[in-house]
Enzyme design. Structure first.
Site, PDB file in Angstrom:
ATOM      1  CE  LYS A   1       3.637  12.424   4.140  1.00  0.00           C
ATOM      2  NZ  LYS A   1       4.449  13.730   3.279  1.00  0.00           N
TER       3      LYS A   1
ATOM      4  CD  GLN B   1       1.180  16.314   6.220  1.00  0.00           C
ATOM      5  OE1 GLN B   1       1.651  16.871   5.186  1.00  0.00           O
ATOM      6  NE2 GLN B   1       2.313  15.629   7.008  1.00  0.00           N
TER       7      GLN B   1
ATOM      8  CB  SER C   1       6.746  18.337  12.500  1.00  0.00           C
ATOM      9  OG  SER C   1       7.662  19.235  11.549  1.00  0.00           O
TER      10      SER C   1
ATOM     11  CB  THR D   1      12.004  14.837   4.904  1.00  0.00           C
ATOM     12  OG1 THR D   1      11.095  15.650   6.074  1.00  0.00           O
ATOM     13  CG2 THR D   1      11.173  14.156   4.022  1.00  0.00           C
TER      14      THR D   1
ATOM     15  N   GLY E   1       7.158  24.289   7.589  1.00  0.00           N
ATOM     16  CA  GLY E   1       7.774  24.529   6.454  1.00  0.00           C
ATOM     17  C   GLY E   1       7.400  23.522   5.256  1.00  0.00           C
ATOM     18  CG  ASP E   2       5.764  21.681   1.530  1.00  0.00           C
ATOM     19  OD1 ASP E   2       5.645  20.515   1.898  1.00  0.00           O
ATOM     20  OD2 ASP E   2       5.807  22.080   0.356  1.00  0.00           O
TER      21      ASP E   2
ATOM     22  CG  ASN F   1      15.402  19.791   4.249  1.00  0.00           C
ATOM     23  OD1 ASN F   1      14.883  18.765   4.576  1.00  0.00           O
ATOM     24  ND2 ASN F   1      16.006  20.515   5.288  1.00  0.00           N
TER      25      ASN F   1
ATOM     26  CE  LYS G   1       2.093  20.438   2.530  1.00  0.00           C
ATOM     27  NZ  LYS G   1       3.227  19.566   3.259  1.00  0.00           N
TER      28      LYS G   1
ATOM     29  CE  LYS H   1       3.500  19.619  12.789  1.00  0.00           C
ATOM     30  NZ  LYS H   1       3.953  20.586  11.778  1.00  0.00           N
TER      31      LYS H   1
END
Length: 465
Positions: A102, A99, A391, A197, A153-154, A231, A114, A78
Site C-alpha cells: 500500500k 502496508q 500521513s 482515507t 492511529g488505527d 472515521n 504495524k 510506516k
C-alpha cells in the site's frame, strides 16, 4: 508458508498476493522475483512486549504490546497502531504485510509496519487510557523515531491516544520530532488527515466509474452501501453525498443502520453519528429509551431502521457501489453474490482485506465473464491508501517545519489516488492478458505494481540477489 505457526489472517494476505503474482506473467518475465517474495514475506523485525498499568480502582492490569517492522526498503517503517481486544501477531502481520505494498503505491518514501495492543479503550476512563498509553510508549519509544519507524492511529487509537503517546515519547527522548502522525493541528498535524482515507477511497472509485463508463458517469444518482461508522465510513459517506451519490447504510459491530429514503443519509445525520462515536456509543443507542434528545429528533424511525447482528450488504435493495469500511473479511462469498444480484457495479475496500478470498474470487469471475455488465473490485491496498498517503505528507511537513493549506493537501491526495488507480490499471494490462474488452484486474495490477517497486529496492540494497 507451511512451516509457520497458524496465522490465518497473515496467511490469507500472503496467499492473496502470491496467487495474483503466480496467475500473471510476472514470474515468467522475471523468475528471479520468486526469491524476492520469499524474503519480503518475513518481517525484518517483530517486537513484542508487556504493558503494565494501573486502573482507576488502583488494580494492576497487563496487556500485550506489539510492533511488526516488516519492510524498510522504501523508507522508515510506516503503519498504524491498533488498540483492540482482537489484536494478535497474525492480524498485525497481515496488516503490516499489506502496508508494505500500500505504501509503495502512494509513491512516497515509506516502508511498511504495524503495531498495537490487545487493550480495549471502550469503557475506560481518560485517565486509564492515558496511563496505558504512557506504559505502551515507554517501551515502544526505544524502537521508533522520525527516520526509523513512524506509527499512526488505527482502530482504537484516536488523536487523544496519539497525543498521550507523543507526550510520553517527547519526555523520554527529550526531542520534538514527527515520530507519530495523526497529531493535533496545533502541534504538527496535517489538514485533511482525519478525512484522508474516506475521501481518498471515494476519489479512487470516481476514477473507476469514469474509466468503466468512458467518462459518461459520475457518483451522481448512484446508491452506495457503506459498512462501518468510524472515521473512514463517515468521511467516505460525506464525500459520496458531496458528489451526488446516495448513502443507504452505515454499521457497527452490533448491527446496521439502513435507510430506504430516496435522499439517503444527510450530512447532518452523518455528523450525528460522528458525535455518537465520540461518546463511545453503539448505533443501536439511537433508538433506545435513553437516547440523546438531539439524535431522537435527527433520526426518525420512519426513515431509518436498525437491524441487529447483520452487516448491511444483503439488506439495502438495489445498489451501485459497495464500500466496506469496517474491518477485515466483512464481505463473504454469500454477500458478494448478494451484492451482484442487487446490481452492484463497483466494490472498493476502505478497510484492509475487507473481502474474503471467496468474495474476491466471485467479484473477479464476474468481471471476467460479463464484459458488458462487469463488477469492478478494488483492493484496500490501492483504494484506501489515502490515509497513509496524508500521513506521509504530514511527515514531510514536519521535516520542513511548515504547514500546507487544506486545498494543497487535498490536491496532493487527489493526485496520489489518481496515480494509484492508473498504476494498477496499466500494470494489469502489462502482466495479465485478458483482452481489451475486459476491465483490467485492479487486484492483480495493484499487487504487482506495489510488489515490483519494493522488490527492486530490496535488490538494490542487497536484501536478495
Amino acid at each position: 508458508m507451511s512451516n509457520l505457526p497458524s496465522e490465518p489472517e497473515f496467511e490469507q494476505a500472503y496467499k492473496e498476493l502470491a496467487s495474483t503474482l503466480e496467475n500473471s506473467t510476472l514470474f515468467q518475465q522475471h523468475p528471479e522475483y520468486r526469491k524476492a517474495l520469499k524474503i519480503a514475506s518475513i518481517p525484518e523485525r517483530v517486537i513484542q512486549f508487556r504493558v503494565v498499568w494501573e486502573d482507576d480502582k488502583g488494580e494492576l492490569q497487563v496487556n500485550r504490546g506489539y510492533r511488526v517492522q516488516f519492510n524498510s526498503a522504501l523508507g522508515p517503517y510506516k503503519g498504524g497502531l491498533r488498540f483492540h481486544p482482537s489484536v494478535n501477531l497474525s492480524i498485525l502481520k497481515f496488516l503490516g504485510f499489506e502496508q508494505i505494498f500500500k505504501n509503495a503505491l502512494t509513491g512516497l518514501n515509506m516502508g511498511g509496519g504495524k503495531g498495537g495492543a490487545d487493550f480495549d479503550p471502550k469503557g475506560k476512563s481518560d485517565n486509564e487510557i492515558r496511563k496505558f498509553c504512557v506504559g505502551f510508549m515507554t517501551e515502544l519509544s526505544r524502537h521508533i523515531g522520525a527516520d526509523t519507524d513512524v506509527p499512526a492511529g488505527d482502530i482504537g487509537v484516536s488523536p487523544r491516544e496519539i497525543g498521550f503517546m507523543f507526550g510520553q515519547y517527547k519526555k523520554i527522548r527529550n526531542q520534538w520530532e514527527g515520530v507519530l502522525t495523526g497529531k493535533g493541528l496545533s502541534w504538527g498535524g496535517s489538514l485533511i488527515r482525519p478525512e484522508a482515507t474516506g475521501f481518498g477511497l471515494v476519489y479512487y472509485v470516481q476514477h473507476m466509474i469514469q474509466h468503466a463508463s468512458k467518462g459518461s458517469e459520475t457518483f451522481a444518482g448512484k446508491r452506495v452501501v457503506i459498512s462501518g461508522s468510524g472515521n473512514v465510513a463517515q468521511y467516505a459517506a460525506l464525500k459520496v453525498i458531496e458528489l451526488g451519490g446516495t448513502v443507504v447504510s452505515l454499521s457497527d459491530s452490533q448491527g446496521s443502520l439502513i435507510t430506504e429514503s430516496p435522499e439517503g443519509f444527510t450530512p447532518a445525520e452523518i455528523e450525528g453519528i460522528a458525535a455518537l462515536k465520540v461518546a463511545r456509543k453503539q448505533l443501536s443507542s439511537i433508538f433506545s429509551a435513553d437516547a440523546d434528545a438531539h439524535n431522537n429528533t435527527l433520526f426518525s424511525q420512519s426513515k431509518f431502521k436498525y437491524i441487529p447482528n447483520v452487516r448491511p450488504w444483503l439488506h439495502v435493495g438495489k445498489v451501485d457501489v459497495a464500500l466496506p469500511c469496517a474491518t477485515q473479511n466483512e464481505i463473504s462469498s454469500e454477500e458478494a453474490q448478494g451484492l451482484i444480484d442487487a446490481g452492484v457495479k463497483y466494490v472498493a475496500e476502505g478497510s484492509n482485506m475487507g473481502s474474503t478470498q471467496g468474495a474476491i474470487d466471485i467479484f473477479e469471475a464476474h468481471r471476467e465473464s460479463n464484459k458488458n455488465n462487469s463488477i469492478w473490485y478494488a483492493p484496500g491496498k490501492a483504494a484506501n491508501l489515502g490515509g497513509v498517503a496524508v500521513s506521509g505528507l504530514e511527515m514531510a511537513q514536519n521535516s520542513a517545519r511548515l504547514n500546507w493549506t487544506r486545498e494543497e493537501v487535498d490536491r496532493k491526495l487527489q493526485d496520489i489516488m489518481k496515480s494509484s488507480f492508473e498504476n494498477g490499471l496499466e500494470t494489469a494490462k502489462r502482466f495479465v492478458s485478458e483482452g481489451e474488452e475486459v476491465l483490467p484486474s485492479l487486484v492483480a495490477g495493484s499487487n504487482i505494481a506495489g510488489f515490483m517497486k519494493v522488490a527492486a529496492a530490496m535488490k538494490d540494497q542487497g536484501d536478495w540477489w
